[in-house]
Design a protein around this motif. Sequence first.
Motif, PDB file in Angstrom:
ATOM      1  N   VAL A 102       0.838  -1.204   0.000  1.00  0.00           N
ATOM      2  CA  VAL A 102       0.000   0.000   0.000  1.00  0.00           C
ATOM      3  C   VAL A 102       0.875   1.256   0.000  1.00  0.00           C
ATOM      4  N   HIS A 103       0.558   2.209  -0.845  1.00  0.00           N
ATOM      5  CA  HIS A 103       1.292   3.476  -0.919  1.00  0.00           C
ATOM      6  C   HIS A 103       0.287   4.623  -0.938  1.00  0.00           C
ATOM      7  N   ALA A 104       0.100   5.259   0.186  1.00  0.00           N
ATOM      8  CA  ALA A 104      -0.845   6.370   0.251  1.00  0.00           C
ATOM      9  C   ALA A 104      -0.408   7.504  -0.675  1.00  0.00           C
ATOM     10  N   GLU A 105       0.904   7.738  -0.766  1.00  0.00           N
ATOM     11  CA  GLU A 105       1.402   8.834  -1.601  1.00  0.00           C
ATOM     12  C   GLU A 105       1.201   8.526  -3.081  1.00  0.00           C
ATOM     13  N   GLN A 106       1.331   7.260  -3.442  1.00  0.00           N
ATOM     14  CA  GLN A 106       1.085   6.841  -4.811  1.00  0.00           C
ATOM     15  C   GLN A 106      -0.372   7.091  -5.181  1.00  0.00           C
ATOM     16  N   ARG A 107      -1.270   6.726  -4.297  1.00  0.00           N
ATOM     17  CA  ARG A 107      -2.697   6.963  -4.530  1.00  0.00           C
ATOM     18  C   ARG A 107      -2.981   8.452  -4.655  1.00  0.00           C
ATOM     19  N   ALA A 108      -2.356   9.239  -3.783  1.00  0.00           N
ATOM     20  CA  ALA A 108      -2.572  10.687  -3.808  1.00  0.00           C
ATOM     21  C   ALA A 108      -2.069  11.298  -5.114  1.00  0.00           C
ATOM     22  N   SER A 109      -0.948  10.804  -5.617  1.00  0.00           N
ATOM     23  CA  SER A 109      -0.416  11.311  -6.885  1.00  0.00           C
ATOM     24  C   SER A 109      -1.354  10.981  -8.041  1.00  0.00           C
ATOM     25  N   TRP A 110      -1.876   9.770  -8.048  1.00  0.00           N
ATOM     26  CA  TRP A 110      -2.819   9.366  -9.095  1.00  0.00           C
ATOM     27  C   TRP A 110      -4.072  10.247  -9.046  1.00  0.00           C
ATOM     28  N   GLN A 111      -4.607  10.455  -7.857  1.00  0.00           N
ATOM     29  CA  GLN A 111      -5.844  11.236  -7.722  1.00  0.00           C
ATOM     30  C   GLN A 111      -5.630  12.689  -8.136  1.00  0.00           C
ATOM     31  N   THR A 168      -2.606  24.735  -8.684  1.00  0.00           N
ATOM     32  CA  THR A 168      -1.275  25.261  -8.994  1.00  0.00           C
ATOM     33  C   THR A 168      -0.350  25.203  -7.784  1.00  0.00           C
ATOM     34  N   GLY A 169       0.796  24.557  -7.973  1.00  0.00           N
ATOM     35  CA  GLY A 169       1.796  24.465  -6.919  1.00  0.00           C
ATOM     36  C   GLY A 169       1.524  23.431  -5.858  1.00  0.00           C
ATOM     37  N   VAL A 170       0.441  22.693  -6.002  1.00  0.00           N
ATOM     38  CA  VAL A 170       0.051  21.699  -4.999  1.00  0.00           C
ATOM     39  C   VAL A 170       0.733  20.372  -5.298  1.00  0.00           C
ATOM     40  N   ASP A 171       1.262  19.733  -4.268  1.00  0.00           N
ATOM     41  CA  ASP A 171       1.857  18.414  -4.391  1.00  0.00           C
ATOM     42  C   ASP A 171       0.856  17.350  -3.954  1.00  0.00           C
TER      43      ASP A 171
END
Length: 227
Positions: A102-111, A168-171
């Motif tokens: 599980v990768h929460a950051e991976q999911r967040a990047s996809w979303q 804009t500028g959001v990670d």
Amino acid sequence: MTTFVRVGADQLARCHRAAREEGLAPALTVLRALVLPGLLPCGPGGHAVVPQEVAAGANRVWLDGVTVDRSADEESTVDSIDLPGGTVVLLRHGIGSRGADVHAEQRASWQLGLVWLRLGLSEALRETCMRYLNGRRTGSTTLLQQQMVKSTVADGLIEHLEVRAVLTGVDAGDLPEVILAHLHARITAADRWLVNLLGASGYLTGGPGQAAHVSELVAEAYLRAES
């Protein structure tokens, strides 16, 4: 265990440019290569909206943050749709035993990437509408110069500018999922307004209306239901 490399805001914005200039399939290809290389991305319900090449080539499935082996016995093709930029396939993968990677950051990047992608598609739709309306005359003027038409186009532009300002500028991970869902809803609303301006031509197979409809399906496939 899959190794995940953090994806920055500038990289995710590439999905926006690809969507605006090339279409849905190329933009999804860019996003998948950045965030989920080699995987078939599925949402929490097991649904996927992917380019034809991704559907044909992935050996493992990403189910909303975990990876599993791909099995033909657990998968069905719902539809295949030809759009400007390439064919996209709608799939349904059965939710069976899941992996533990599980990768929460991976999911967040996809979303986050999906919102950028849909914004690019919606902006391209606005540009299509403006060209169409500016080329159609009524009396001594063009449809684009009619007050109600101009107002609708302006409303779409405002939605686009406000969504872009938030992004804009959001990670990845900076915005909660409820905000991402709200941005998707605003893009969907703008798309529906703009497609209506195209009249019957907006609803032809392979046309702007169908592309907007599939864009809406992308949000529905990958968003989590509110608890």
